[in-house]
Design a protein around this motif. Sequence first.
Motif, PDB file in Angstrom:
ATOM      1  N   GLY A 498      -1.474  -0.643  16.348  1.00  0.00           N
ATOM      2  CA  GLY A 498      -1.521  -1.827  15.506  1.00  0.00           C
ATOM      3  C   GLY A 498      -2.899  -2.068  14.930  1.00  0.00           C
ATOM      4  N   VAL A 499      -3.930  -1.819  15.730  1.00  0.00           N
ATOM      5  CA  VAL A 499      -5.309  -1.958  15.238  1.00  0.00           C
ATOM      6  C   VAL A 499      -5.546  -1.014  14.062  1.00  0.00           C
ATOM      7  N   ALA A 500      -5.076   0.228  14.191  1.00  0.00           N
ATOM      8  CA  ALA A 500      -5.271   1.204  13.118  1.00  0.00           C
ATOM      9  C   ALA A 500      -4.563   0.753  11.838  1.00  0.00           C
ATOM     10  N   VAL A 501      -3.342   0.244  11.968  1.00  0.00           N
ATOM     11  CA  VAL A 501      -2.596  -0.238  10.792  1.00  0.00           C
ATOM     12  C   VAL A 501      -3.323  -1.397  10.128  1.00  0.00           C
ATOM     13  N   MET A 502      -3.768  -2.358  10.929  1.00  0.00           N
ATOM     14  CA  MET A 502      -4.434  -3.538  10.369  1.00  0.00           C
ATOM     15  C   MET A 502      -5.800  -3.193   9.784  1.00  0.00           C
ATOM     16  N   ALA A 503      -6.500  -2.240  10.374  1.00  0.00           N
ATOM     17  CA  ALA A 503      -7.789  -1.823   9.817  1.00  0.00           C
ATOM     18  C   ALA A 503      -7.596  -1.178   8.446  1.00  0.00           C
ATOM     19  N   ALA A 504      -6.560  -0.339   8.318  1.00  0.00           N
ATOM     20  CA  ALA A 504      -6.263   0.267   7.018  1.00  0.00           C
ATOM     21  C   ALA A 504      -5.878  -0.806   5.997  1.00  0.00           C
ATOM     22  N   LEU A 505      -5.108  -1.795   6.451  1.00  0.00           N
ATOM     23  CA  LEU A 505      -4.727  -2.901   5.566  1.00  0.00           C
ATOM     24  C   LEU A 505      -5.956  -3.690   5.125  1.00  0.00           C
ATOM     25  N   PHE A 506      -6.884  -3.921   6.030  1.00  0.00           N
ATOM     26  CA  PHE A 506      -8.112  -4.645   5.708  1.00  0.00           C
ATOM     27  C   PHE A 506      -8.877  -3.941   4.585  1.00  0.00           C
ATOM     28  N   LEU A 507      -9.023  -2.623   4.687  1.00  0.00           N
ATOM     29  CA  LEU A 507      -9.728  -1.869   3.661  1.00  0.00           C
ATOM     30  C   LEU A 507      -8.974  -1.911   2.330  1.00  0.00           C
ATOM     31  N   HIS A 508      -7.635  -1.852   2.400  1.00  0.00           N
ATOM     32  CA  HIS A 508      -6.832  -1.913   1.180  1.00  0.00           C
ATOM     33  C   HIS A 508      -7.013  -3.255   0.473  1.00  0.00           C
ATOM     34  N   VAL A 509      -6.971  -4.339   1.234  1.00  0.00           N
ATOM     35  CA  VAL A 509      -7.096  -5.665   0.628  1.00  0.00           C
ATOM     36  C   VAL A 509      -8.499  -5.864   0.060  1.00  0.00           C
ATOM     37  N   LEU A 510      -9.522  -5.378   0.756  1.00  0.00           N
ATOM     38  CA  LEU A 510     -10.883  -5.470   0.218  1.00  0.00           C
ATOM     39  C   LEU A 510     -10.991  -4.756  -1.126  1.00  0.00           C
ATOM     40  N   ALA A 511     -10.308  -3.601  -1.235  1.00  0.00           N
ATOM     41  CA  ALA A 511     -10.423  -2.807  -2.464  1.00  0.00           C
ATOM     42  C   ALA A 511      -9.460  -3.263  -3.548  1.00  0.00           C
ATOM     43  N   ARG A 512      -8.233  -3.684  -3.151  1.00  0.00           N
ATOM     44  CA  ARG A 512      -7.190  -3.945  -4.142  1.00  0.00           C
ATOM     45  C   ARG A 512      -6.541  -5.310  -3.994  1.00  0.00           C
ATOM     46  N   GLY A 513      -7.156  -6.226  -3.282  1.00  0.00           N
ATOM     47  CA  GLY A 513      -6.591  -7.556  -3.116  1.00  0.00           C
ATOM     48  C   GLY A 513      -6.601  -8.345  -4.418  1.00  0.00           C
ATOM     49  N   PRO A 514      -5.820  -9.426  -4.488  1.00  0.00           N
ATOM     50  CA  PRO A 514      -5.752 -10.227  -5.714  1.00  0.00           C
ATOM     51  C   PRO A 514      -7.095 -10.856  -6.043  1.00  0.00           C
TER      52      PRO A 514
END
Length: 533
Positions: A498-514
């Motif tokens: 779960g940590v790995a999934v959320m860390a990847a999500l964190f990077l995605h939102v930083l790069a491509r968030g609204p």
Amino acid sequence: MSTNQPGQVSTEPSGIPGEGLPGARQRRTILIAVCVALMAVIASVSGLGVAQPDLAIAFGASQSTILWIINIYTLSLAALLLPLGALGDRIGRKPMLLTGLAVFGVASAAAGLAPSAAVMLAARLFSGVGAAMIMPITLAVITSTFPEEERGRAIGVWTGVAGGGGILGMFLSAALVDVASWRWLFVLPVALVVVAFPMTLRSVPNSREMSGRSFDTVGALTSVVAVVGLIFVLQEGPGRGWTAPATLLSLAIGVIAAGAFVAWELRRRDAALLDVRLFGDRSLTAGSVTLLAVFGVQAGIFVVLFPFLQAVLGWSGLLSTLALMPMAVLMMMASGLAPRLTARIGPRATMATGILLATVGLALMASFVSVDGGYLSVLPGMLAMGIGMGLSMTPSTEAITSSLPRERQGVASALNDVTREFGTALGVALLGALLSSGYRNAIDSRLADVPQGPADTAREGIVGALDAAHQAGPHAQTLIHAAQGSFVDGWRHAMWAGVAVMAALFLHVLARGPERPAHTPANAPEPADATAR
């Protein structure tokens, strides 16, 4: 008097001269009404799981039948969200909500009185149909009737109920099962319907899309087949086996139907059920991916937490559910706080902050969980998770709904809900599988001195291990400690994933968030004239 052009929204008069939106007092009543209706749906998703043994005894049914009684509600709900959300946009959100409440209430009452497993299955199926009418419309009513400056706060309340309501429903359900009977579980959703129906009838204005477009029947049917196929895989794969013929057939049907849906929607373009080209919008994509991951991790945590509290700590179902309440309360509070934070720092920073907190919470639970540490070893991580999920859910929901125009809010809300359901199914299937595999890998080395019979039973899971301890004689304590320690090892595997999934999500939102405020519509301005004839 006004004339609505195709693609605009028609709403009933609010009672305020010159305005198409309800007054402040009516908006509060509308928000209460739709949240009560939503609570009925959410409570029914989670509530019946606490009564599995009671259902098996009452109906003389197998575990497979009991799981279908639970899962068929989620399956029908998820499959029908998108077509019924779109239908609500066309025929009117108020009549769709009232119809859904009626169907859901009658089906819930029938489930509570069911004399057999077959009747219960049918009642749960129709409960899911009613819930699919209710859930997307509750959010669509908010986004189509609240003014822009209040919409974020209202969505925050809605997401708080959607996120924390499941835990509250489980607690109330566990209490009812403990003090009364499983049949009393259905009193709660029926009572909520009885409250929501007259409030909706009296206060909720009608709104609908005024369009000359034909309904996308092919898109609706292919979406239903795709969702049923893919959800079936996630629900049945862990039990039947991921390579079982039924699992592979369902996966193939789901993937083919999903491909057909996308191809058809690209062909329909302006008359599509869901314009899939909208996923090129970073707000829609970031919001959808965030909800998918957050609800997946949340559902996976429950898969891990309940056996830990009950089998490792020895707590009752009611006490175990009560132990989740701090996380639920903080989640609901953070959902209400998120719109204010979004107004100050923007939706991307708010989503990223929530995801980071949730990631820290998972890491805390993975690092400090232990048999001897008990509940206090997981509480700090649960609290961080609650705050993080609450902060990330509200701007994610608003990012999705703001990406579609106001007249398509039923579809936007349904997309939001389908994403949640897929995330939940994914989390249960994947994190549950990681927990099981981690448990099995860890327990073998701890069973060297245990007789073969009890040892083989213990390998199947911690619940079986605790039952087998009664036949293990002098090895009982060894078996119990082996099962508990192995469960904690499996817990760590699931949490670090779960940590790995959320860390990847964190990077995605930083790069491509609204980038823009999530309450600003992306595709279309508010209709200039929203008052009905």
